[in-house]
Design a protein around this motif. Structure first.
Motif, PDB file in Angstrom:
ATOM      1  N   GLN A 298       0.868  -0.893  -0.247  1.00  0.00           N
ATOM      2  CA  GLN A 298      -0.259  -0.153   0.161  1.00  0.00           C
ATOM      3  C   GLN A 298       1.118   1.676  -0.356  1.00  0.00           C
ATOM      4  N   GLU A 299       0.250   2.369  -1.219  1.00  0.00           N
ATOM      5  CA  GLU A 299       0.593   3.613  -0.477  1.00  0.00           C
ATOM      6  C   GLU A 299       2.093   3.644   1.119  1.00  0.00           C
TER       7      GLU A 299
ATOM      8  N   LEU B  72      -6.181  -6.473  -1.129  1.00  0.00           N
ATOM      9  CA  LEU B  72      -5.207  -5.789  -0.527  1.00  0.00           C
ATOM     10  C   LEU B  72      -5.438  -4.765  -1.859  1.00  0.00           C
TER      11      LEU B  72
ATOM     12  N   GLY C 165      -9.281  -0.412  -3.842  1.00  0.00           N
ATOM     13  CA  GLY C 165      -8.735   0.481  -2.989  1.00  0.00           C
ATOM     14  C   GLY C 165      -9.941   1.762  -3.370  1.00  0.00           C
TER      15      GLY C 165
ATOM     16  N   THR D  66      -5.873   6.765  -4.683  1.00  0.00           N
ATOM     17  CA  THR D  66      -4.698   5.717  -4.299  1.00  0.00           C
ATOM     18  C   THR D  66      -3.719   4.731  -4.773  1.00  0.00           C
TER      19      THR D  66
ATOM     20  N   VAL E 209      -1.013   1.501  -5.141  1.00  0.00           N
ATOM     21  CA  VAL E 209      -0.910  -0.324  -4.558  1.00  0.00           C
ATOM     22  C   VAL E 209       0.506  -0.150  -6.364  1.00  0.00           C
TER      23      VAL E 209
END
Length: 744
Positions: A318-319, A337, A340, A344, A346
């Motif tokens: 994740q970021e 995962l 999102g 954002t 990934v």
């Protein structure tokens, strides 16, 4: 649909269904010193109070969450954790009842999750006991030639009183699974031999065999993987379990979704998801790896040019966070995962097929909204040959009654099923089709607003459905498009046991107006409407607040919609509402005034007779009937032998019957029969691999599936010809005697 009934039959014969739940849902246990401590958060406590208060005060049943209901909630929670009654001991149940039975509801209404977490902690302790027992036993040689049996259905069985009795059953579970794995290994070896002898069976697909492990090694590896998975369990799991047990005590369709699951709910109802635009699945032959199967055109992965079909996903980050190694993770967790919020980032660590681990590449993508074009309405024209020539029939496949409420509310462009259906109808009419078949099979429902709009495209005007709330107030939804009718020609609707909710409203209205003929098998029977609660403190929920009724006054709840002309039901009846726990009852209200728009009922007996004559000799329906008969032989099987030789004989008998049915179908349709079961399975694997690589819209229909379309088109033509030949027919006519033969 392919071999679904047989798969259930074989699983019952082998004891697989029982064991698989216990392992997959529960045996992801871990040792005590590895076990993660779970505790509720403030947000989880707040949403618990919100949901408990809502179900207490606003559910359709108007049933208070009192001491009596609290006992039922506790029983539902325990059963959701241990549905086969193999993990908890009776002493555990006695303790839980003494501590929580009458007070659990009050605890939930105050946001106190301690009872739920305490029970879940005991559940994990019992899981750990099973895990330790299983791993110890797998180090010993197991007797696979026992003379006793394992129970296949323990849903209503008592909990064990002693650890000794419990471990005796656990021992049976291990033996049963080892028998399955030994038989599977032998059959896989035979299939690989068939492929070696005849490579054409692979049809150019990579049919890599699974890892060459012994049955004991395979089972140990599964347990270790599930143990590691259990270390990633979050407190959301407990929250979902207890809140869904509470809601399920009221009815089967009130549900709670933690944030990740809420995203999936929104995707299903809007045909849009926030992600990178890929589909993934476990890699064939090595379940430790998950690979990218297809890439959505125009999505972030496609636009990047750095992601390829066939890439293995070995890490996700994740970021602003480190990349997590996901080798051995279930595909569902990896999906969680990757998805999102839009905007954002990934990061994926990808490994090309055949590449060494040190050749992995890292790709960072920005998530976006992905419109799932393949998931919406699809239409096509089928040519049906009859004695008087070839006829063009339009087919509209409607997967759900979708509507992107959020996009509409925000003033953005959005898709809806009614708009897509209108476009399809216009396009089909431009091709001069003689009739339209609306395919609602496997359609789970969706927007009530959309189903009303869609019905308005087929009927002139009038009510389409009645809805009653928990206080007895009835609201009538009407077609309010001023009499506009997009399509007024011959119409048929196909339904099955997996058609639910809005699908049932649509098919019931078409049937009540006698606007068209309804074909297939009786629907699910989900005649309830839920309000979506998306402003909760944490996650989302659906709450049943209303009930659907046909314009004739009968509910679609529980009974479902019965077709005018039946075709074989390929599903087990357990899928329907009639077998669900705590399903609301069927009842009636007053009829809503309406005017019928056609005459169908008098012709149904004759049309049904002609249809039966066709399906009795149609190879695809004969095949499906044979499979259904095979499945029914084992449906009520209560026990499975723990002797591997006995189990082999039983499975081989099922396989032989199935192969005979398949080869009879192939012979009847001009195809070469399979030499043996192994060749048949290899060919099925090749087809599955080939179809998995195609986008949904590109997959050709399976012949047994297309048979429903062809027969529905023939039924529609029969009905249209009878209506034309007998314009004097009235709705009140019980039936009309027809001397002529069908045109097909």
């Amino acid at each position: 649909m392919k071999l679904q009934t047989l798969a259930c039959a074989v699983a019952l014969m082998t004891g697989g269904l029982f064991f698989s739940h216990t392992v997959n849902e529960a045996i992801a246990a871990t040792t005590v010193n590895q076990q993660v401590t779970l505790a509720p958060t403030r947000e989880q406590s707040l949403v618990t109070r919100q949901v408990a208060t809502l179900v207490d005060r606003q559910h359709y049943l108007n049933m208070r969450l009192d001491a009596d209901v609290s006992r039922r909630v506790l029983a539902m929670y325990i059963d959701s954790l241990d549905p086969d009654h193999t993990l908890f001991l009776q002493s555990d149940i006695d303790e839980f009842n003494k501590k929580y039975a009458s007070s659990l509801g009050t605890s939930l209404k105050t946001g106190d999750l301690a009872p739920a977490f305490n029970i879940y902690d005991r559940y994990r302790t019992r899981l750990n006991s099973f895990y330790q027992f299983a791993m110890q036993q797998l180090d010993k040689k197991q007797n696979l030639h026992r003379n006793d049996f394992i129970e296949l259905d323990r849903e209503k069985a008592p909990f064990f009183n002693s650890k000794r009795d419990q471990q005796e059953h656990w021992q049976k579970m291990l033996v049963s699974q080892l028998i399955n794995l030994n038989i599977n290994k032998e059959e896989e070896a035979a299939k690989q031999q068939a492929l070696k002898a005849n490579p054409a069976l692979a049809a150019g697909q990579d049919l890599t065999p699974p890892e060459d492990l012994t049955p004991v090694e395979t089972l140990k590896k599964r347990y270790r993987r599930q143990m590691e998975q259990q270390t990633r369990i979050k407190s959301d799991r407990v929250l979902e379990k207890i809140l869904n047990a509470t809601l399920a005590t009221y009815d089967p369709h009130s549900n709670y979704y933690a944030p990740i699951e809420a995203m999936e709910l929104n995707r299903q109802t809007t045909l849009a998801l926030e992600g990178i635009g890929v589909s993934i699945r476990p890699e064939r032959g090595n379940e430790d790896y998950t690979r990218i199967e297809t890439i959505v055109d125009g999505g972030p992965a496609s636009k990047s040019g750095q992601v390829k079909s066939g890439d293995r996903i070995i890490g996700v980050g994740q970021e602003g966070e480190p990349i997590v190694d996901v080798i051995g993770w279930p595909s569902g967790e990896i999906v969680g995962l990757i998805r999102g919020k839009r905007g954002t980032k990934v990061t994926l660590r990808l490994l090309a097929t055949g590449a060494a681990a040190n050749q992995a590449r890292v790709v960072t993508l920005t998530r976006d909204v992905i419109q799932e074009e393949d998931s919406g309405v699809r239409s096509r024209v089928v040519n049906v040959k009859r004695n008087d020539g070839e006829h063009k029939i339009g087919v509209i496949e409607i997967p759900s009654f979708y509507l992107n409420y959020r996009a509409r509310r925000e003033g953005n462009s959005y898709r809806s099923v009614s708009v897509d259906t209108q476009k399809a109808l216009v396009a089909l009419q431009a091709q001069n089709v003689e009739g339209v078949v609306v395919d609602l099979r496997n359609n789970p429902g969706g927007s009530l607003e959309e189903v009303a709009r869609m019905l308005g495209q087929f009927v002139k005007d009038g009510p389409v459905v009645q809805i009653r709330d928990g206080n007895g107030n009835v609201n009538v939804f009407r077609d309010e498009d001023g009499g506009e009718q997009i399509y007024s020609g011959p119409l048929a609707v196909i339904i099955n046991l997996a058609s639910a909710s809005a699908s049932e409203i649509f098919s019931a209205a078409i049937q009540d107006y006698q606007r068209g003929i309804v074909i297939g098998s009786t629907t699910t029977g989900k005649g309830t409407a839920q309000v979506q609660l998306d402003s909760l403190a944490y996650g989302q929920a659906t709450l049943t607040q209303r009930k659907f009724y046909r314009i004739t006054g009968g509910s679609t709840q529980n009974k479902g919609v019965v077709p005018d002309v039946p075709l074989i039901n390929i599903y087990d009846e357990d899928l329907g509402e009639r077998k669900a726990k705590n399903a609301l009852k069927w009842d009636t209200i007053q009829t809503a005034p309406y005017k019928r728009e056609g005459v169908v009922a008098p012709f149904v007996p004759q049309v049904s007779t002609w249809s039966t004559a066709r399906t009795n000799v149609e190879p695809q329906f004969v095949y499906l009937s044979a499979l259904k008969g095979i499945a029914e032989k084992t449906k009520d099987k209560k026990q499975s032998s723990l002797n591997i030789d006995t189990r082999k004989r039983e499975i081989q008998e099922l396989e032989a019957e199935t192969l005979r049915a398949e080869n009879a179908r192939r012979t009847a349709t001009g195809l070469q029969p399979y030499a043996n079961w192994e060749s048949y399975q290899a060919a099925l694997d090749a087809r599955s691999e080939s179809r998995a690589k195609m986008k949904a819209a590109q997959r050709p229909p399976l012949p047994e599936d297309e048979a429903f379309i062809t027969e529905s088109a023939n039924i529609l033509m029969d009905m249209a010809s009878l209506q034309k030949a007998h314009p004097e027919a009235k709705v009140s006519d019980a039936s009309i005697t027809i001397a002529q033969k069908p045109a097909s």
